[in-house]
Scaffold this motif. Structure first.
Motif, PDB file in Angstrom:
ATOM      1  N   VAL A  45       5.982   1.006   1.073  1.00 50.90           N
ATOM      2  CA  VAL A  45       5.229   2.261   1.147  1.00 50.90           C
ATOM      3  C   VAL A  45       6.059   3.375   0.530  1.00 50.90           C
ATOM      4  N   GLU A  46       5.396   4.370  -0.026  1.00 49.17           N
ATOM      5  CA  GLU A  46       6.105   5.546  -0.526  1.00 49.17           C
ATOM      6  C   GLU A  46       6.921   6.155   0.603  1.00 49.17           C
ATOM      7  N   GLU A  47       8.132   6.600   0.288  1.00 51.51           N
ATOM      8  CA  GLU A  47       9.057   7.049   1.319  1.00 51.51           C
ATOM      9  C   GLU A  47       8.503   8.201   2.160  1.00 51.51           C
ATOM     10  N   GLY A  48       7.623   9.019   1.588  1.00 47.70           N
ATOM     11  CA  GLY A  48       7.053  10.134   2.330  1.00 47.70           C
ATOM     12  C   GLY A  48       6.106   9.720   3.433  1.00 47.70           C
ATOM     13  N   TYR A  49       5.684   8.452   3.444  1.00 48.67           N
ATOM     14  CA  TYR A  49       4.719   7.981   4.436  1.00 48.67           C
ATOM     15  C   TYR A  49       5.302   6.932   5.380  1.00 48.67           C
ATOM     16  N   VAL A  50       6.614   6.784   5.363  1.00 48.69           N
ATOM     17  CA  VAL A  50       7.267   5.797   6.233  1.00 48.69           C
ATOM     18  C   VAL A  50       6.926   6.058   7.697  1.00 48.69           C
ATOM     19  N   HIS A  51       6.877   7.324   8.090  1.00 40.50           N
ATOM     20  CA  HIS A  51       6.633   7.620   9.504  1.00 40.50           C
ATOM     21  C   HIS A  51       5.275   7.121   9.974  1.00 40.50           C
ATOM     22  N   LYS A 111       0.898  -1.164   0.000  1.00 39.34           N
ATOM     23  CA  LYS A 111       0.000   0.000   0.000  1.00 39.34           C
ATOM     24  C   LYS A 111       0.926   1.202   0.000  1.00 39.34           C
ATOM     25  N   LEU A 112       1.063   1.839  -1.148  1.00 41.46           N
ATOM     26  CA  LEU A 112       2.113   2.824  -1.341  1.00 41.46           C
ATOM     27  C   LEU A 112       1.751   4.208  -0.825  1.00 41.46           C
ATOM     28  N   SER A 113       0.527   4.629  -1.048  1.00 41.52           N
ATOM     29  CA  SER A 113       0.107   5.983  -0.726  1.00 41.52           C
ATOM     30  C   SER A 113      -1.433   5.996  -0.761  1.00 41.52           C
TER      31      SER A 113
END
Length: 355
Positions: free
Chosen positions: A52-58, A22-24
């Motif tokens: 996951v897209e790197e911007g949503y890792v947190h 689930k990437l984004s």
């Protein structure tokens, strides 16, 4: 639920290696979190990884397995959005092949893809798979959601879901079918983040944004699609009502155009604050420290809802059934597609959570 070939369920080891794709985007990732808990409840010894897209890792980091807690074992960041902007740079391709190498470190028994897009299906195809591995994904579109039918050709099990299906329920539908389980439905309330983690938030909100004065109310007026916005005059009316009751109205923004709107609204509300920009990571504590969050159908509003914090979700031009928070008495959902709520309705919902 679609039928599942018995070879998968019979051959599945007791500690399967599972990959979630689930990437984004922000809200979609949040609404996929419950299946981690669902999987762990039945397969405590499974390996669970997530691309996951790197911007949503947190968003996933609070669910990492550690200190006796079992959640996500490995987060695999995917930099597609950044790579697309730099396709002709050598460094882009070096990063892509590094991602591919990391993805292929494990041979997965089960891959669960809940996005239904070509980009996420391609991730499934790149993954290393065990013999007889199951790759499950969506067989059909759901209303008001992105879907690319070509993605089906990358699965060996396509799962038919209702065309009107809440985002949490849709992920659970695909997961349940993939593992030949009875559908995990709303009788089992979805879990998102560990309670200990949620309880630890909020204490840092003042340190992150020193201008915040408790009690404060967050108003997320911005969204990617203009039709989903609630009118500025409505936000002003709500803000004035909250200000008269002693709440600081805080109007976050994500880009310069949104900051202009925040300033326009704040100019009419006593002691309103337009804060500095803050990251998704900082948003956890800022939201947790708020007396209330009121927002349109956008990712940060959904973050408040999954944290179980007092939240009013405003729907103006998207269907309420698709993403409404139904798992907590701290959530009020108002409005619906092409039926934005009146100011009085939002005020009433807000005050019901503040009293």
């Amino acid at each position: 639920m679609s039928d599942l070939s018995s070879t998968y369920s019979k051959d599945l080891p007791s500690n399967p290696r599972i990959l979630l794709v689930k990437l984004s985007s922000l809200g979609d990732v949040l609404h996929n979190l419950p299946i981690v808990w669902d999987l762990r409840s039945r397969l405590p010894d499974a390996q669970i990884d997530w691309v996951v897209e790197e911007g949503y890792v947190h968003l996933l980091e609070p669910l990492l397995s550690k200190n006796g807690f079992k959640g996500i074992d490995r987060i695999i960041p995917f930099g597609l959005r950044r790579w697309k902007k730099n396709l002709f740079k050598l460094s882009t391709w070096q990063q892509f092949f590094a991602f591919k190498k990391e993805l292929q470190e494990t041979a997965y028994d089960v891959i669960i893809e809940t996005q239904g897009l070509l980009k996420s299906a391609i991730v499934c195809s790149l993954a290393n798979k065990a013999p007889n591995a199951l790759i499950a994904g969506l067989a059909n579109a759901t209303e008001f959601s992105g879907y690319e039918s070509i993605a089906r050709s990358f699965y060996n099990q396509s799962v038919q879901v209702p065309t009107q299906c809440h985002a949490v329920d849709r992920s659970r539908w695909v997961m349940s079918s993939a593992l030949d389980w009875l559908l995990v439905d709303r009788t089992i309330a979805p879990q998102f983040y560990p309670k200990t983690y949620v309880d630890s938030l909020g204490v840092n909100s003042g340190a992150i944004l020193k201008e915040l004065k408790s009690p404060y109310v967050l108003c997320f007026h911005s969204t990617a699609r203009e039709a989903k916005r609630w009118p500025n005059e409505s936000w002003i009316a709500l803000g004035k009502e909250l200000a008269t009751r002693g709440y600081q109205v805080v109007l976050p923004w994500g880009n310069l155009a949104e900051k202009v709107v925040s300033n326009e609204i704040a100019a009419h509300i006593p002691n309103a604050l337009v804060p500095r920009a803050f990251s998704i990571e900082e948003a956890f504590s800022v939201i947790a420290g708020a007396a209330l969050t009121v927002g349109v159908d956008t990712g940060l509003t959904h973050l408040a809802a999954v944290l179980g914090k007092p939240t009013v979700e405003i729907y103006c031009d998207s269907p309420r059934w698709k993403t409404e928070g139904y798992w907590s008495t701290n959530i009020r959902n108002v409005g619906d597609i092409q039926a934005p709520p009146q100011v009085a309705e939002v005020i009433e919902a807000s005050l019901s959570l503040l009293t």
